[in-house]
Design an enzyme around this catalytic site. Sequence first.
Site, mmCIF file in Angstrom:
data_model
loop_
_atom_site.group_PDB
_atom_site.id
_atom_site.type_symbol
_atom_site.label_atom_id
_atom_site.label_comp_id
_atom_site.label_asym_id
_atom_site.label_seq_id
_atom_site.Cartn_x
_atom_site.Cartn_y
_atom_site.Cartn_z
ATOM 1 N N CYS A 143 29.649 43.360 39.222
ATOM 2 C CA CYS A 143 27.991 42.967 38.673
ATOM 3 C C CYS A 143 27.062 42.456 40.023
ATOM 4 O O CYS A 143 25.982 42.612 39.645
ATOM 5 C CB CYS A 143 28.842 42.423 37.544
ATOM 6 S SG CYS A 143 29.965 40.978 37.747
ATOM 7 N N HIS A 235 23.250 37.344 36.860
ATOM 8 C CA HIS A 235 23.370 36.532 38.377
ATOM 9 C C HIS A 235 21.659 36.795 38.980
ATOM 10 O O HIS A 235 21.274 38.028 39.114
ATOM 11 C CB HIS A 235 24.234 37.975 38.438
ATOM 12 C CG HIS A 235 25.568 37.263 37.826
ATOM 13 N ND1 HIS A 235 25.921 37.191 37.452
ATOM 14 C CD2 HIS A 235 26.417 38.822 38.278
ATOM 15 C CE1 HIS A 235 26.837 37.164 36.956
ATOM 16 N NE2 HIS A 235 27.639 38.104 37.060
HETATM 17 N N1 NAP Z 1 32.243 40.439 32.681
HETATM 18 C C1 NAP Z 1 31.461 40.851 33.426
HETATM 19 O O1 NAP Z 1 30.044 40.397 33.906
HETATM 20 C C2 NAP Z 1 31.685 41.846 33.796
HETATM 21 C C3 NAP Z 1 30.929 42.914 34.638
HETATM 22 C C4 NAP Z 1 31.354 43.779 35.241
HETATM 23 C C5 NAP Z 1 32.703 44.094 35.237
HETATM 24 N N2 NAP Z 1 33.757 43.370 34.860
HETATM 25 C C6 NAP Z 1 35.839 43.259 34.431
HETATM 26 O O2 NAP Z 1 35.227 44.304 33.364
HETATM 27 C C7 NAP Z 1 36.413 44.041 32.942
HETATM 28 C C8 NAP Z 1 36.898 43.122 31.486
HETATM 29 O O3 NAP Z 1 35.562 42.355 31.419
HETATM 30 P P1 NAP Z 1 35.403 40.919 30.440
HETATM 31 O O4 NAP Z 1 34.171 40.075 30.904
HETATM 32 O O5 NAP Z 1 35.104 42.243 29.132
HETATM 33 O O6 NAP Z 1 36.830 40.685 30.001
HETATM 34 P P2 NAP Z 1 37.352 39.587 28.771
HETATM 35 O O7 NAP Z 1 35.639 38.991 27.860
HETATM 36 O O8 NAP Z 1 37.975 38.947 28.712
HETATM 37 O O9 NAP Z 1 37.442 41.148 27.735
HETATM 38 C C9 NAP Z 1 39.097 41.751 27.871
HETATM 39 C C10 NAP Z 1 39.759 42.766 26.918
HETATM 40 O O10 NAP Z 1 40.309 43.507 27.525
HETATM 41 C C11 NAP Z 1 41.507 43.104 26.131
HETATM 42 N N3 NAP Z 1 42.889 43.098 26.557
HETATM 43 C C12 NAP Z 1 43.767 42.064 27.670
HETATM 44 N N4 NAP Z 1 44.874 41.976 27.420
HETATM 45 C C13 NAP Z 1 44.915 42.961 27.112
HETATM 46 C C14 NAP Z 1 46.290 43.971 27.387
HETATM 47 N N5 NAP Z 1 47.744 43.410 27.423
HETATM 48 N N6 NAP Z 1 46.001 45.265 26.569
HETATM 49 C C15 NAP Z 1 45.046 46.332 26.048
HETATM 50 N N7 NAP Z 1 43.987 45.045 25.965
HETATM 51 C C16 NAP Z 1 44.000 44.383 26.691
HETATM 52 C C17 NAP Z 1 40.935 42.026 25.634
HETATM 53 O O11 NAP Z 1 41.395 42.493 23.765
HETATM 54 P P3 NAP Z 1 42.109 40.906 23.081
HETATM 55 O O12 NAP Z 1 41.007 40.475 22.790
HETATM 56 O O13 NAP Z 1 43.171 41.508 22.665
HETATM 57 O O14 NAP Z 1 42.606 39.877 23.860
HETATM 58 C C18 NAP Z 1 39.371 42.775 25.742
HETATM 59 O O15 NAP Z 1 38.775 43.342 25.071
HETATM 60 C C19 NAP Z 1 37.302 43.091 34.349
HETATM 61 O O16 NAP Z 1 38.185 43.571 34.853
HETATM 62 C C20 NAP Z 1 36.319 42.364 34.409
HETATM 63 O O17 NAP Z 1 36.348 42.591 36.055
HETATM 64 C C21 NAP Z 1 33.064 41.786 34.182
#
Ligand code: NAP
Length: 339
Positions: A143, A235
């Site tokens: 990001c 950011h």
């Molecule tokens: N946040 C940002 O600004 C951002 C920006 C760019 C890229 N990213 C990347 O995008 C990805 C997601 O980030 P996020 O911030 O959205 O994370 P997050 O808020 O922690 O969400 C994670 C998601 O994955 C699911 N999950 C967790 N463990 C799992 C499993 N074993 N099997 C299937 N689903 C599972 C969770 O479901 P439950 O609710 O059921 O636990 C939730 O829906 C990451 O790889 C991160 O590095 C994030």
Amino acid sequence: MKKKVAVLGATGMVGQRFVSLLNEHPYFEVTSLYASKNSAGKKYKDAVNWVIEPPLPSYAKDVVLKSFDERVEEDIVFSALPKEVADTLEIDLAKEGKFVFSNTASHRFDPFVPILIPEVNPHHIEAVKYQKTEGFIITNANCSTTGLVIPLKALMEKFTVKSVFVVTMQAISGAGINGLSALLIQGNVLPYIEKEEEKIESETRKILGEFKDGFILKSLPVFARANRVPVREGHTEVVFVETDADCEDAKLAFKNFVGIPQEISLPTAPEKPILLHEEMFRPQPVLDVNSGKGMSVSVGRIRKNNGFLTFTLLSHNTIRGAAGGSVLNAEFALKEGFI
Ligand SMILES: NC(=O)c1ccc[n+]([C@@H]2O[C@H](COP(=O)([O-])OP(=O)(O)OC[C@H]3O[C@@H](n4cnc5c(N)ncnc54)[C@H](OP(=O)(O)O)[C@@H]3O)[C@@H](O)[C@H]2O)c1
């Protein structure tokens, strides 16, 4: 007819953005939402802790969440999964013939996986033809990298860029929905984000490099320092670019910059990829994070000193830097005939 799509990791920070941005999308219709086994079987509205400002769209409320015990039927998949899940799952999906648009770091440096930003490196999409799977994986950048490379590209189209230094001030939402305890971040600045500096440095060189039967990284020194700050979304980055462009050159380059998404009017493309601010106190997350529906990078505080052009940028981490970037990539892939 709209293409059916699945969202993986639908309950998380990025997943919620997908659910919101895909509401009444002209090309795509969400037909499945996936999350972990803890959420599977529940209605989306009961499992999700909805934290973003647009209301939860009614189409998603009663969708029953699936886990990966159930096969993904849709051809187009938006992935917002944790890295450890995406490492193997995204490859398996591509082998099954799915077109995977990923937000995870897992495959950004796989040999033929592009880190695509259609305004910056549209030709990198050609790399998917070399992937040895029936489907493909196209990734987003980290990001912070996304916000950085868009103004860098605008400068590099017209001027020489010899080196880049960047200091980030990254929002809490970048750490995921359960990412940081309030005790750690409230009234505080954390001067380290694991693996973030390395990602910004290496991804910038890949995105700004060439693709000719393989990726050729740009020979450009990039030095990054990443900080977490108590900001909800957006950011902010202070950038120092060693360049022959002066302030007025840079302003013009930023103001006039457009890419293919603007030329072909993709639905998620902002009218202006870069919004230039002349006021001294802009950009600010509170005022500017949603510029261009979260898809424009706001740039201001432009100065030149000792051969370095400096500016401050702001980019929405879960829209341009994640879900919005992925949706734009899918629109671009569809219009260019890759899907
Ligand atoms: N946040 C940002 O600004 C951002 C920006 C760019 C890229 N990213 C990347 O995008 C990805 C997601 O980030 P996020 O911030 O959205 O994370 P997050 O808020 O922690 O969400 C994670 C998601 O994955 C699911 N999950 C967790 N463990 C799992 C499993 N074993 N099997 C299937 N689903 C599972 C969770 O479901 P439950 O609710 O059921 O636990 C939730 O829906 C990451 O790889 C991160 O590095 C994030």
